[in-house]
Design a protein around this motif. Structure first.
Motif, mmCIF file in Angstrom:
data_model
loop_
_atom_site.group_PDB
_atom_site.id
_atom_site.type_symbol
_atom_site.label_atom_id
_atom_site.label_comp_id
_atom_site.label_asym_id
_atom_site.label_seq_id
_atom_site.Cartn_x
_atom_site.Cartn_y
_atom_site.Cartn_z
ATOM 1 N N VAL A 15 0.834 -1.198 0.000
ATOM 2 C CA VAL A 15 0.000 0.000 0.000
ATOM 3 C C VAL A 15 0.870 1.250 0.000
ATOM 4 C CG1 VAL A 15 -1.559 1.387 1.413
ATOM 5 C CG2 VAL A 15 -2.059 -1.012 1.030
ATOM 6 N N GLU A 16 1.867 1.273 0.863
ATOM 7 C CA GLU A 16 2.728 2.448 0.965
ATOM 8 C C GLU A 16 3.517 2.670 -0.318
ATOM 9 O OE1 GLU A 16 5.043 1.752 4.435
ATOM 10 O OE2 GLU A 16 3.381 2.103 5.830
ATOM 11 N N ALA A 17 4.011 1.570 -0.922
ATOM 12 C CA ALA A 17 4.777 1.688 -2.160
ATOM 13 C C ALA A 17 3.893 2.181 -3.306
ATOM 14 C CB ALA A 17 5.403 0.342 -2.521
ATOM 15 N N LEU A 18 2.688 1.629 -3.399
ATOM 16 C CA LEU A 18 1.777 2.059 -4.451
ATOM 17 C C LEU A 18 1.333 3.503 -4.251
ATOM 18 C CD1 LEU A 18 -0.633 -0.955 -5.117
ATOM 19 C CD2 LEU A 18 1.033 0.039 -6.694
ATOM 20 N N ALA A 19 1.058 3.864 -3.001
ATOM 21 C CA ALA A 19 0.635 5.232 -2.708
ATOM 22 C C ALA A 19 1.714 6.225 -3.129
ATOM 23 C CB ALA A 19 0.322 5.384 -1.231
ATOM 24 N N ALA A 20 2.973 5.888 -2.853
ATOM 25 C CA ALA A 20 4.072 6.775 -3.226
ATOM 26 C C ALA A 20 4.193 6.888 -4.744
ATOM 27 C CB ALA A 20 5.377 6.260 -2.629
ATOM 28 N N ARG A 21 4.061 5.762 -5.428
ATOM 29 C CA ARG A 21 4.193 5.757 -6.890
ATOM 30 C C ARG A 21 3.029 6.497 -7.553
ATOM 31 N NH1 ARG A 21 4.108 6.606 -11.251
ATOM 32 N NH2 ARG A 21 4.823 5.425 -13.088
ATOM 33 N N LEU A 22 1.815 6.200 -7.124
ATOM 34 C CA LEU A 22 0.650 6.847 -7.726
ATOM 35 C C LEU A 22 0.604 8.331 -7.385
ATOM 36 C CD1 LEU A 22 -2.105 4.148 -7.070
ATOM 37 C CD2 LEU A 22 -0.873 4.569 -9.198
ATOM 38 N N VAL A 110 3.253 -0.683 -12.777
ATOM 39 C CA VAL A 110 2.460 0.374 -12.152
ATOM 40 C C VAL A 110 1.810 1.273 -13.196
ATOM 41 C CG1 VAL A 110 2.549 2.398 -10.657
ATOM 42 C CG2 VAL A 110 3.810 0.346 -10.033
ATOM 43 N N GLY A 111 2.473 1.432 -14.326
ATOM 44 C CA GLY A 111 1.896 2.238 -15.390
ATOM 45 C C GLY A 111 0.573 1.683 -15.883
ATOM 46 N N GLU A 112 0.441 0.359 -15.864
ATOM 47 C CA GLU A 112 -0.830 -0.261 -16.260
ATOM 48 C C GLU A 112 -1.919 0.071 -15.256
ATOM 49 O OE1 GLU A 112 -2.616 -4.773 -16.900
ATOM 50 O OE2 GLU A 112 -0.496 -4.378 -17.316
ATOM 51 N N LEU A 113 -1.569 0.082 -13.971
ATOM 52 C CA LEU A 113 -2.541 0.442 -12.940
ATOM 53 C C LEU A 113 -2.959 1.901 -13.090
ATOM 54 C CD1 LEU A 113 -4.177 -0.113 -10.402
ATOM 55 C CD2 LEU A 113 -2.113 0.323 -9.042
ATOM 56 N N VAL A 114 -2.009 2.778 -13.375
ATOM 57 C CA VAL A 114 -2.322 4.196 -13.568
ATOM 58 C C VAL A 114 -3.293 4.372 -14.732
ATOM 59 C CG1 VAL A 114 -1.379 6.446 -14.239
ATOM 60 C CG2 VAL A 114 -0.164 5.038 -12.562
ATOM 61 N N ALA A 115 -3.022 3.671 -15.841
ATOM 62 C CA ALA A 115 -3.905 3.760 -17.006
ATOM 63 C C ALA A 115 -5.296 3.229 -16.674
ATOM 64 C CB ALA A 115 -3.308 2.979 -18.177
ATOM 65 N N MET A 116 -5.336 2.137 -15.890
ATOM 66 C CA MET A 116 -6.622 1.561 -15.498
ATOM 67 C C MET A 116 -7.409 2.538 -14.636
ATOM 68 S SD MET A 116 -8.877 -0.809 -15.273
ATOM 69 C CE MET A 116 -8.114 -2.301 -15.876
ATOM 70 N N ILE A 117 -6.746 3.177 -13.685
ATOM 71 C CA ILE A 117 -7.410 4.134 -12.798
ATOM 72 C C ILE A 117 -8.005 5.283 -13.602
ATOM 73 C CG2 ILE A 117 -6.956 5.916 -11.066
ATOM 74 C CD1 ILE A 117 -4.971 3.914 -9.772
ATOM 75 N N ARG A 118 -7.231 5.829 -14.510
ATOM 76 C CA ARG A 118 -7.724 6.951 -15.315
ATOM 77 C C ARG A 118 -8.887 6.520 -16.200
ATOM 78 N NH1 ARG A 118 -1.577 8.766 -16.645
ATOM 79 N NH2 ARG A 118 -1.298 10.234 -14.897
ATOM 80 N N GLY A 119 -8.773 5.335 -16.778
ATOM 81 C CA GLY A 119 -9.865 4.837 -17.613
ATOM 82 C C GLY A 119 -11.130 4.586 -16.811
ATOM 83 N N ALA A 120 -10.983 3.923 -15.660
ATOM 84 C CA ALA A 120 -12.146 3.612 -14.812
ATOM 85 C C ALA A 120 -12.851 4.883 -14.366
ATOM 86 C CB ALA A 120 -11.709 2.796 -13.602
ATOM 87 N N ALA A 121 -12.086 5.925 -14.054
ATOM 88 C CA ALA A 121 -12.675 7.187 -13.601
ATOM 89 C C ALA A 121 -13.575 7.801 -14.662
ATOM 90 C CB ALA A 121 -11.571 8.175 -13.217
#
Length: 228
Positions: A15-22, A110-121
């Protein structure tokens, strides 16, 4: 446009690592929670009002099932993305039925997660090809069962119009502009139609609508590729 992201995962270091990256992304504001019970996590989410909730779903136990359902009930305007170490298509099918609109492997970049978050929003959910067939099968089966009760008959004309545009792939922002409504009002209509249809996500609503024969016939301008 700034997006509020809530991370819910039992693994505090992840969680902490992802939070920092995102959080390094200019358009993402990240909140994170480690191990919590359903009531605590939902209460925090209601206060935080996230646009996207990234939720660990492996293993998909009863508590996580209830958490997804509770998030969809209490925050109908938020989008749920499943984060999983489990590649079983049956799990993907179940989380789609519960209301998750996207699926990201913990092994993904992580870039895939970022793209997913933006798309889902923006209402553009996505499941990997290996999990997509199972997810759609579960949604279609559920939609066929609901169709026997004529679920679309419960909708107002405005809600049917919005649902048709969702079938056509239109985002909340595009709908608001076309209908001359605020985004908040459109989200309220979407929440109401979810409740009437007994669904928990855009993906599930669209599957039910298509199964019931509704086509995307609303004259709403298509979103440009990559629109935020």
């Amino acid at each position: 446009m700034t997006l509020r992201i809530l991370l819910l995962d039992d693994h505090q270091m992840l969680v902490e690592a992802l939070a920092a990256r995102l959080g390094a992304e200019p358009d993402l504001v990240v909140d994170s929670r480690g191990p919590t019970g359903v009531e605590t996590a939902v209460a925090h989410a209601v206060r935080a009002r996230p646009d996207v909730v990234v939720l660990e779903v492996s293993p998909l136990d009863d508590e996580r099932r209830e958490l997804i359902l509770a998030l969809r009930r209490r925050l109908p305007g938020a989008h749920v993305v499943a984060l999983s170490a489990d590649e079983d298509p049956r799990t993907a099918g179940e989380v789609a039925l519960l209301g998750a609109e996207g699926w990201v492997s913990k092994e993904a970049d992580v870039g895939e997660l970022v793209a997913m978050i933006r798309g889902a929003a923006h209402g553009r959910g996505w499941f990997p090809p290996a999990q997509l067939a199972a997810a759609l099968d579960r949604l279609r089966a559920d939609a066929r069962g609901a169709r026997r009760d004529g679920p679309l008959d419960r909708l107002t004309d405005r809600e049917r119009e919005i649902l048709a545009a969702m079938v056509d792939g239109k985002s909340t922002a595009t709908l608001a502009e076309h209908l001359r409504l605020s985004a908040h009002t459109v989200r309220s209509h979407i929440g109401n139609l979810y409740a009437k249809l007994g669904v928990h996500s855009r993906l599930e609503a669209v599957a039910l609508a298509r199964s019931a024969g509704l086509t995307g016939t609303v004259d709403v301008r298509s979103d440009p590729v990559g629109a935020r």
